[in-house]
Design an enzyme around this catalytic site. Structure first.
Site, short mmCIF file in Angstrom:
data_model
loop_
_atom_site.label_atom_id
_atom_site.label_comp_id
_atom_site.label_asym_id
_atom_site.label_seq_id
_atom_site.Cartn_x
_atom_site.Cartn_y
_atom_site.Cartn_z
CG HIS A 1 61.37 35.21 43.24
ND1 HIS A 1 62.74 35.24 43.35
CD2 HIS A 1 61.09 34.89 41.95
CE1 HIS A 1 63.27 34.94 42.17
NE2 HIS A 1 62.29 34.72 41.30
CD GLU A 2 57.57 35.02 40.19
OE1 GLU A 2 57.80 35.79 39.21
OE2 GLU A 2 58.17 33.95 40.34
CG HIS B 1 61.05 38.61 38.51
ND1 HIS B 1 62.40 38.69 38.21
CD2 HIS B 1 60.82 37.31 38.86
CE1 HIS B 1 62.95 37.50 38.36
NE2 HIS B 1 62.02 36.65 38.75
#
Length: 237
Positions: free
Chosen positions: A99-100, A103
């Site tokens: 998920h990071e 980003h």
């Protein structure tokens, strides 16, 4: 009186607060379950594979103290993973790390909602810190004297405008977080870090985390609606 002792405030915010409590409980439960299932890579390994496959070889991955402190820092182009994610080969770790990494990919691709969110961060932080204080100062001035009423009304309006920046930030943040999770799920399957049969662990962690953002947005929106209803005239009626 003013929140949180006003029954109207509690009534209006109750749905968002209940959603927040439920979402946080789901996050903890799903995180614990997924933490007990071994993955093929550690959180760092999964993030590194995803970043490298996107051509982001120069984005470093650093450990950071704390729990659930994982984040991508767009100002320094660094991905930071908490101790429970960085070197842990679990489904929870690879889901959060991916998920990071999502980003970081958003940042590299100049994903429009992320660009707007980054620009809105200072206004959101300022509004969150000083919006309510300004509103309270306006209410005090309005109630102390007639001469302070005009300034008090202006401060009330200014406080609500500042808090509105928090609402705008939360609304912009939702598509950013949803997109990062969607990217994470695709990358985990595409690079065979997680099989399709194992994806329910990832879905549990990321979907419940997404609910916490929904709850925070709902709470901010409902708080602003409450302020407009209760103090839209610049005074406590």
């Amino acid at each position: 009186m003013f929140l949180p002792f006003d029954p109207l405030y509690l009534l209006m915010l109750a749905p968002a607060m209940l959603l927040a409590f439920w979402a946080q409980a789901r996050v903890q439960s799903n995180y614990q379950k997924a933490s007990r299932v071994r993955a093929r890579l550690s959180g760092k390994g999964a993030a590194r594979l995803i970043l490298d496959s996107a051509g982001l070889h120069d984005v470093p991955i650093e450990p950071i103290a704390g729990q659930m402190t994982d984040h991508y820092d767009p100002s320094h182009k660094v991905l930071r993973l908490s101790q429970g994610v960085y070197d842990q080969p679990s489904m929870a770790a690879v889901g959060i790390a991916a998920h990071e990494a999502g980003h970081a990919i958003q940042d590299a691709r100049h994903y429009a909602p992320l660009v707007i969110r980054n620009l809105a961060v200072p206004a959101g932080q300022f509004g969150g810190s000083f919006g309510m204080l300004t509103l309270m100062a306006g209410l005090v001035l309005s109630q102390l004297s007639t001469s302070g009423g005009g300034l008090g009304s202006l401060l009330c309006i200014a406080g609500m405008v500042m808090f509105a920046a928090v609402v705008v930030f939360q609304l912009i943040n939702l598509p950013v977080e949803f997109d990062a999770s969607a990217r994470a799920k695709r990358q985990l399957v595409e690079h065979q870090i997680v099989s399709r049969e194992e994806m329910h662990y990832i879905n549990g962690v990321l979907n419940s985390a997404a609910l916490t953002y929904v709850a925070a947005t709902a709470q901010a929106v409902l708080t602003l609606v409450y302020l407009l209803i209760r103090f839209g005239g610049g005074r406590d009626e």
